[in-house]
Design an enzyme around this catalytic site. Structure first.
Site, mmCIF file in Angstrom:
data_model
loop_
_atom_site.group_PDB
_atom_site.id
_atom_site.type_symbol
_atom_site.label_atom_id
_atom_site.label_comp_id
_atom_site.label_asym_id
_atom_site.label_seq_id
_atom_site.Cartn_x
_atom_site.Cartn_y
_atom_site.Cartn_z
ATOM 1 N N GLU A 55 21.020 -37.603 23.018
ATOM 2 C CA GLU A 55 20.072 -38.785 22.745
ATOM 3 C C GLU A 55 21.404 -39.938 22.635
ATOM 4 O OE1 GLU A 55 17.221 -39.248 19.436
ATOM 5 O OE2 GLU A 55 16.764 -37.469 20.273
ATOM 6 N N GLU A 111 15.405 -28.122 16.167
ATOM 7 C CA GLU A 111 16.520 -28.593 16.574
ATOM 8 C C GLU A 111 17.221 -28.411 16.447
ATOM 9 O OE1 GLU A 111 15.670 -32.901 17.043
ATOM 10 O OE2 GLU A 111 13.640 -32.461 17.200
#
Length: 315
Positions: A232, A122
């Protein structure tokens, strides 16, 4: 060390202002006592909050409940095998409502089932007072090889990612950030699996930062099965948070007002970089945080995403 990104979508010039460290050294953000005190527990410092993903079997389960407190507005591509991704991510400094909330924009490269065997790579930007002790927008990376359990961490907080660049501080603040209705700034993130050594290499605005060794993974030692792009928000507390995602505004507001991720590309099994063969969208609570996708000749495949969180339509 502070990393300054100067890319404006209205200008062909872009780059990162850097400070060079001595040869054979790398910049590492100093970990201070107050940083550790901000973490909920010393033993979990540098790790993501454990996600309740034991019963998840696919990326579609993000649309249900990847864990209590995590909310997503993302696009994803799902084929047999991927070997990297490229994306340009709009920079913002979202408002964080609670001290232990975070908000981020990132890409995920994943392999394996969505359970304790999940592998991820990520990278993106995040705002997290709990991790960094402030509300600055910061460059971050993350990895796990066991579904966010014991293996993996943020940035350079555990062995794993090997940094070779002596100019860019992973975890460093990024500036300037975009202004609502004004100048827009972004960073380009490119991750690819080297076909020779098998390692996953990271570039940010054309600077090669380093790599995740293939040896720390199981499924990603071979290839990825999903790639995800988007935002997110996480909160520890019960109830809907008003922490912003992206710009804090919804996708339909468009350029200069909503956050975007553009030039979304994947690397296929023939080592070709191309637009994905369609993307799927996930926004579990679209009145809180939402995502839209499209494509054109200038931006390729792109998304707008984000939202305000708690509002009259998102109680």
């Amino acid at each position: 060390m502070v990393t300054q990104t100067l890319q404006d979508v209205s200008s062909p010039k872009h780059g990162i202002r850097t400070c060079k460290c001595p040869e054979n050294t790398i910049p590492i953000r100093r970990t201070k006592e107050e940083d550790i005190l901000w973490a909920s527990a010393v033993r979990s410092y540098g790790k993501k909050m454990t996600r309740s993903i034991q019963n998840l079997v696919s990326v579609n389960d993000l649309a249900r409940n990847i864990s209590i407190g995590h909310q997503h507005a993302v696009a994803y591509a799902q084929e047999d095998k991927y070997y990297g991704t490229n994306a340009t991510i709009n920079l913002w400094q979202p408002m964080i409502k609670r001290a232990n909330d975070f908000s981020l924009a990132q890409l995920w490269i994943t392999g394996g089932p969505y359970n304790c065997d999940l592998n991820t790579i990520e990278a993106g930007w995040q705002v997290s007072q709990e991790i960094y002790g402030d509300n600055n927008t910061r460059l971050f990376i993350y990895w796990t090889s066991d579904g966010y359990n014991k293996k993996g961490c943020y940035n350079l907080m555990c062995p794993g990612f090997i940094q070779i660049n002596n100019k860019i501080a992973i975890g460093g603040s990024i500036s300037p950030v975009s202004i609502y209705g004004g100048s827009q700034y972004d960073i380009n993130i490119f991750i690819r699996k080297d076909p020779k050594d098998g390692n996953w290499w990271l570039e940010v605005d054309s600077y090669v930062l380093g790599y995740w060794p293939s040896s720390i993974f199981s499924f990603l030692a071979d290839s990825a099965s999903n790639i995800i792009w988007g935002g997110e928000v996480y909160t520890h507390d019960a109830g809907q948070t008003s922490t912003q995602m992206g710009s804090g505004h919804f996708p339909e507001e468009g350029l200069g007002r909503a956050a975007y991720i553009k030039n979304i590309q994947v690397i296929d099994s023939s080592n070709n970089i191309k637009s994905p063969n369609g993307v799927h969208l996930i926004a579990k609570q679209p009145n809180c945080y939402n995502v839209q996708s499209s494509n054109n000749s200038d931006w390729g495949t792109y998304i707008y995403y984000g939202g305000a969180g708690k509002n009259p339509n998102c109680p």
